[in-house]
Every structure is written in structure tokens, then in C-alpha cells.
Write an enzyme that holds these catalytic residues in place. Structure first.
Site, mmCIF file in Angstrom:
data_model
loop_
_atom_site.group_PDB
_atom_site.id
_atom_site.type_symbol
_atom_site.label_atom_id
_atom_site.label_comp_id
_atom_site.label_asym_id
_atom_site.label_seq_id
_atom_site.Cartn_x
_atom_site.Cartn_y
_atom_site.Cartn_z
ATOM 1 C CG HIS A 148 -32.423 -9.718 62.923
ATOM 2 N ND1 HIS A 148 -33.111 -10.616 63.698
ATOM 3 C CD2 HIS A 148 -31.205 -9.604 63.513
ATOM 4 C CE1 HIS A 148 -32.350 -11.031 64.694
ATOM 5 N NE2 HIS A 148 -31.178 -10.429 64.604
ATOM 6 N NE ARG A 178 -32.427 -13.326 68.950
ATOM 7 C CZ ARG A 178 -31.257 -12.902 68.464
ATOM 8 N NH1 ARG A 178 -31.113 -11.638 68.101
ATOM 9 N NH2 ARG A 178 -30.242 -13.720 68.310
ATOM 10 C CD GLU A 188 -36.513 -11.070 63.554
ATOM 11 O OE1 GLU A 188 -36.690 -10.038 64.194
ATOM 12 O OE2 GLU A 188 -35.387 -11.490 63.226
HETATM 13 C C1 GLV Z 1 -28.120 -11.481 65.958
HETATM 14 O O1 GLV Z 1 -29.238 -11.163 66.196
HETATM 15 C C2 GLV Z 1 -27.264 -12.196 66.850
HETATM 16 O O2 GLV Z 1 -27.733 -12.652 67.911
HETATM 17 O O3 GLV Z 1 -26.071 -12.330 66.547
#
Ligand code: GLV
Length: 330
Positions: free
Chosen positions: A290, A243, A272
């Protein structure tokens, strides 16, 4: 078949695959936010009013304010494994079930961690930009020299399901795997990954590649900052597939500008989808938007698990992957 007045009312807060909407339509009345832009916090709170359940993504922040006027809400199903977008305490106080999508994305996300590790170590993005730029005229002894992955030391921060899957990939590359976690794994799990538990400082000082896979919380905010980056080897890489906010992006940009570490592979960022502007100018970073879990198969599995969870909760059954099982039955 439910009659229309007994059909649960749900919010689908972002665009999902059409097959998901078809599954839900068979059972629920849907308020569908058929767009890729997230609702504002105020819009989200308004659209939750009168809903029995909601399907959301990691971009929707669910806290006491968002659910305050949603008096009928029984369940909120997150299409993500990480649930730092949920204030679990606020859900618990209202007896609302929260669910996430673990397991189905473990290997896909571990693959992405490895992809970033390999891309930054072998300077793939930088090399491709250079080639596309028409700069390749001769083979050159010292061109685009990277750092080795095989037989190096891989340091994994956060040894949950994804961390363990990365460790196993590391073993196939002959890597020595060390890890740091809130608590050490059981001996069995450690054995399966052939990984050695070390403290944070030992990991940072010894790893050739540092991989961040821990959940984000107040405790892990800026877990990697200037002090930690200064402990790393100048030849080391840093990968963050966890994260944004776990890394202090400002400190990282400064470290990369000074070549204090070899490079970074990033899939997640503080704030982000906005990026620290310094990142875009740096050659020694590989940037992804991401997409850790983004394969077709896995994204479908995540959507379907989130729908299974939602429908189970609406039907009064215990969802498969609850994030607050402590409230079940209360
Ligand atoms: C993506 O970042 C998730 O947590 O699935």
C-alpha cells in the site's frame, strides 16, 4: 497568539513527519500518538474525548461508536484520498466536518499503477527473484516471456482523477483506452483521455490490462470475483491500486494458481496488512505494501493539505477538500 486555554485540542492519531507536528504545535495542544501501530478502536474513541479536531490516516475507522463520546469534535482530517474509513452519515448526523487529500497524490498514484502494470507484464519481480537465486547461466530464447504493454488495450475501472491520469499514461504507450465508471465522463474529459466508455463485461472481455481505481464502498465490494476473472483474457493482467475488498482475494488466488489470467499487480488487499497466504507462494503476482502515494514530495503534500484542512475547520473556515460539503453552514 492564542492563550493556552483557547488553543484547540487535537488528536494526531499516528506518527507523521516532524514538520507537521511543528506546524500544529504553533496553534494547537496536541495529543500525539507517536507510533506506527494504529490505536485500537476503543483507544481511539477514548483519545478523541475532549478533542476539537483530529488528524487520522486511512487505518483509523471513524464511525458512530468512535465519535460517540467526543462531544467537542468539529473536524476529522484524513491523510488519504480514499475515505471509506469514515462513516460519513455518522459525521453528518453530528455536524462534524470530514476532509481528505485529493489532487496532491493523483499523478504519483497513477505512476504506481503503471509501475505495477509494467512490473507484472514484464515479470520483473519474478525475474529478479530468479536472478538473485543464482539461476541465470545463459541467455535463453523463451526465458521470462511477458506480455506487451504498448499498443495493447488498457481497461480502467473507475475514471476519477487517478483513472484519467492513468489513461493519459496509456496514450503515451500507444494503448487503446477503454473505461467503466458509474457514469461516463463529460465529452471534454473523455476527449482529453481519448478513452471510450464501455460496460463492465465488455471491458473485462476486451482489456489486455485491467486497472482498478474506483473507491471502495458496499457497491464495489468484490467487484472483481470469480465470475469477472473468468471473463478476462488468459493473457490479461489485473492491477489494484484502489482498495482491498474490491477484489475477492480468494477468487484471485485461485485464478492465478490456475493461470486463468497472466498475473496481478497489487498494492492493496482484503484485511491488509494481512495477506491471503496463497498470494505469497505465487510467481505471477507483484506485491506492494500500500505505497501508491509514497513519494517524499507527495506524502508531505498530503500531510500539509490535511493540516491546512484541520486548521481551517478549527478556525471556523471551510476546509479546501471537504468530503461532506453538504453540512457546511448548517
Ligand atoms: C491511499 O490509499 C489513499 O486513499 O490516499
Amino acid at each position: 497568539m492564542n492563550s493556552s486555554n483557547t488553543r484547540p485540542k487535537i488528536l494526531v492519531a499516528r506518527r507523521i513527519f516532524p514538520e507537521g507536528i511543528e506546524r500544529l504545535e504553533a496553534i494547537c495542544d496536541i495529543d500525539y500518538v507517536d507510533q506506527i501501530e494504529p490505536l485500537t478502536k476503543v483507544e481511539l474513541a477514548q483519545r478523541l474525548i475532549g478533542k476539537d479536531g483530529a488528524l487520522v490516516t486511512g487505518s483509523e475507522r471513524i464511525d458512530a461508536d468512535t465519535i460517540k463520546d467526543a462531544k467537542a469534535l468539529k473536524i476529522i482530517s484524513n491523510i488519504a484520498v480514499g475515505f471509506n474509513n469514515f462513516d460519513v452519515e455518522a459525521l453528518n448526523q453530528r455536524g462534524i466536518i470530514g476532509t481528505n487529500t485529493p489532487d496532491v497524490l493523483t499523478d504519483t498514484t497513477a505512476d504506481m499503477g503503471f509501475a505495477l502494470l509494467m512490473a507484472i507484464s514484464r515479470r520483473l519481480s519474478e525475474a529478479e527473484r530468479w536472478l538473485r537465486d543464482g539461476q541465470w547461466h545463459h541467455w535463453e530464447m523463451g526465458r521470462m516471456l511477458g506480455v506487451d504493454i504498448h499498443h495493447s488495450t488498457l481497461g480502467i475501472m473507475g475514471m476519477g482523477r487517478i483513472g484519467q491520469a492513468i489513461a493519459k499514461r496509456g496514450l503515451a504507450f500507444g494503448m487503446n483506452v477503454i473505461y467503466y465508471n458509474r457514469k461516463p465522463l463529460s465529452k471534454d474529459l473523455e476527449q482529453a483521455c481519448q478513452a471510450t466508455y464501455v460496460d463492465k463485461e465488455t471491458l473485462l472481455k476486451n482489456a489486455d490490462h485491467v486497472m482498478l481505481v474506483m473507491p471502495y464502498s458496499a457497491d464495489s465490494h468484490h467487484f472483481i470475483g470469480a465470475k469477472e476473472l473468468a471473463m478476462m483474457k488468459s493473457t490479461a493482467t489485473l492491477v489494484n491500486i484502489a482498495r482491498g475488498g474490491i477484489v475477492d482475494d480468494n477468487a484471485l488466488v485461485e485464478a492465478l494458481q490456475r493461470n486463468q489470467i497472466f498475473g496481478a499487480g497489487l498494492d492493496v488487499y482484503e484485511g491488509e496488512p494481512k495477506l491471503h497466504p496463497g498470494l505469497l507462494d505465487l510467481p505471477n503476482v507483484v506485491l506492494a505494501p500500500h505505497i501508491g502515494s509514497a513519494t517524499e514530495k507527495t506524502r508531505y503534500s498530503m500531510m500539509n493539505l490535511a493540516i491546512d484542512n484541520l486548521l481551517a475547520g478549527l478556525a471556523g473556515q471551510k476546509p479546501k477538500t471537504m468530503i461532506n460539503p453538504e453540512i457546511w453552514g448548517k
